[in-house]
Scaffold this active site. Sequence first.
Site, PDB file in Angstrom:
ATOM      1  N   TYR A 304     -28.441  25.216  10.025  1.00  0.00           N
ATOM      2  CA  TYR A 304     -29.011  26.511   9.626  1.00  0.00           C
ATOM      3  C   TYR A 304     -27.953  27.342   8.898  1.00  0.00           C
ATOM      4  O   TYR A 304     -26.931  27.709   9.470  1.00  0.00           O
ATOM      5  CB  TYR A 304     -29.497  27.235  10.872  1.00  0.00           C
ATOM      6  CG  TYR A 304     -30.388  28.424  10.655  1.00  0.00           C
ATOM      7  CD1 TYR A 304     -31.750  28.338  10.950  1.00  0.00           C
ATOM      8  CD2 TYR A 304     -29.892  29.656  10.223  1.00  0.00           C
ATOM      9  CE1 TYR A 304     -32.583  29.436  10.803  1.00  0.00           C
ATOM     10  CE2 TYR A 304     -30.723  30.751  10.068  1.00  0.00           C
ATOM     11  CZ  TYR A 304     -32.059  30.639  10.362  1.00  0.00           C
ATOM     12  OH  TYR A 304     -32.881  31.727  10.222  1.00  0.00           O
ATOM     13  N   TYR A 355     -35.444  30.172   2.151  1.00  0.00           N
ATOM     14  CA  TYR A 355     -35.202  30.638   3.516  1.00  0.00           C
ATOM     15  C   TYR A 355     -36.545  30.859   4.197  1.00  0.00           C
ATOM     16  O   TYR A 355     -37.214  31.871   3.982  1.00  0.00           O
ATOM     17  CB  TYR A 355     -34.394  31.945   3.487  1.00  0.00           C
ATOM     18  CG  TYR A 355     -34.252  32.622   4.825  1.00  0.00           C
ATOM     19  CD1 TYR A 355     -33.309  32.181   5.755  1.00  0.00           C
ATOM     20  CD2 TYR A 355     -35.045  33.702   5.178  1.00  0.00           C
ATOM     21  CE1 TYR A 355     -33.181  32.803   6.980  1.00  0.00           C
ATOM     22  CE2 TYR A 355     -34.918  34.332   6.405  1.00  0.00           C
ATOM     23  CZ  TYR A 355     -33.975  33.879   7.307  1.00  0.00           C
ATOM     24  OH  TYR A 355     -33.843  34.494   8.526  1.00  0.00           O
TER      25      TYR A 355
END
Lengths: 401, 142
Positions: A304, A355
Site C-alpha cells: 500500500y 488510489y
Amino acid sequence: MTVTENTLKDKTAVVGIGATPYYRRGQSLPQTPLEMAGKAVIAALDDAGLTVDDLDGFALYSMGFDTSLLAQWLGVPDVKFTAMLTGGGGGAAGSVGLASAGIVSGMADVVVSVMTLQQAASRFGASFAPRGKPGATYSAPPSPEGNFIQPAGLHGPGQMFAVLAMRHMHLYGTTREHFAEVAISTRANAVRRPTALMREPLTLDQYFDARMISDPLCLFDFCLECDGAVAVVTTSAERARDLRHPPVYVVASAHGGHGRWGQAITWLGMPDEYFASSGHRPIAQRLWEMAGVGPESVDVALLYDHFSPMVLMQLEDYGFAPVGESGPFVADGNIRWPNGSLPVNTHGGNLSEAYIIGMTHVKEAVEQLRGTAVNQVDGAQFALATGGPASIPTSALLLRR
Amino acid sequence: MALRGVLPPEVIQLTPNVFTQPFWDAAAEHRLVLPRCTACSAYRFPPAPFCWRCRAQEVEWVQHQGNGAIYSYTVVRHAVIPDVRDALPVIAAVVELPGTDGCRIVGNVVDCEPEDVKVDAPVMLDWYDVRAGTAVPIFRLI
C-alpha cells in the site's frame, strides 16, 4: 489438531475481480459511489462465472457503504454475512481475510470485498483540516484528540506521514533518492498499463524539481486522489475449483496492530521502538506464522503506497530488508519489474495507477497469480498484498496460485 | 511583533472534552500541564480516561516547563486548504518532553528558518495566543 488446521490457511480462494474505470478526483460524476460499487460487484461475479444469485456476503473496510441498499438494488437472495473491519485504508487487504473468516466459519459461501470511492465533495488530502472560514467544507470538525496536532498545520495524512519519514531519515540515513526510487519504479510499471492514470515516465530530475508539499515529501511522494470501485470475490477452496479461473488461494491473512500504535499519525505518540515504521510488524509476524512460509517465498509484493516512504518501511516490517536498510535495498534495484529480486507494485500502485484505497493491490495480486498481469512476474507463486500503514487495523493478505 | 510560522486564528478551532479541558484551561494561562496517573505515576498524553499502563482512571495534573528536543518534524509548504496559504511555510514539530514517559507535544517552531530545524534540536516552550482565552503551544529553537 494443529494450529494450522485451526486457521483459514488454504481454505478459501479469490475467484473473481472487477472494477470500474479509474477517474481523477470528482470525474466519476454523475455516477454515485454506491452505483460504482454495484458495477464492480457485478463485474467481479461475472469474472468468477457467478451471478448475484450466488452472492451471500459482504466484507468491507474503511467505513464502507450501506450494504442494505446495494443488496436491495441488486436483489441479493439472502445476505448471510455483512461485516466490516474498523479503521481506514489499513483494512484493505484484510477485507479479504474477513471474507475468508466468514466462509470458513460457515456463515457464508460467496463473499465480496469492495471499495468504492468518490472524492468530489471532499478530498482525503485535507481530511484532517478544520472547516476554516464560514462556508468552507473540507472534512469532519476537529476532535478533542485532533486539537493537539491540527493547530500546527498537520491537515492531511501526507503532512503526518512526513513526520515518520523524517524520523526514518534521521535514524537510518534514508534519503530522498530512496523515496524517488519508489515513485519512479512504480511509475515505470504504470506507464505500460492502460488502466493507469499516470502514464508518462518520471525521471529523477522531474522528481527533484517537483514542489515540496511537506518536507521531506514532494508531489511525487503522494498518491493520487481518485474515484472508482474495485470488488474481489472470495469463496471456499472446494467451490473455487469449479469456477472460471484457476483458484488463487488465501494462504494467510492478518489484521490489527499494537494498541499503542493506535491512531498512529493522528497522535504521533507511538513508542520509539516502532515510531518510524509502517505499524505492520505484528501483522507480518502473524501472517508468516499462519502461512508457514516467510518473505523469501514472495514473488511479487503489492504494498500500500499512499506515500512512498511507507513502502520502504513495509519492506522492513515484512522482513524483505532489515529495519533501517530499505533505502539501500531499493537503491540496488530490488523492487524493479521485471528484474528485481522483489518486484513491487507492478500495477502502478496508489502512486501512479489509481488510489482506490488499496483494493487495486489485491486485484493485481490475483492477476499476477493467474498469470494475466500486464507486468507479469514470470512464474509468480506467492503474492503479498497489504493494507495501508494507518491507524489500527493495518492488514495483510498472502495469496498463492 | 507578530509571530512568524503559525496558522491564522480562523483555522484553529479547539473542541475540548472532559478529559482535555484542564490542558486547555492551563494553556490559556500559558502553563503546560500533563495528566499523570495517581496509581502508577505514568504520564498519559493526549489526556485520556484510562492509564495505558495500569488502567486506573484518576489523574493529577502536573506542570511541566515544556523544554524538550525535536523528535521529528515536517515543513508544511503546500496549502491543502486556501485559508492557510498566506501563512506557509510552517514547521510542525513533534517535541518529546523529558521525564514524562515519552509524552510528545506537537507545535509550530516559530521565528526561524526551516533550514535551522533538525531532529534532536533542543527547543523551549512558548505560547501562541490565538484569541482571548485560547492559546496553543509553540516552540523556539534554543
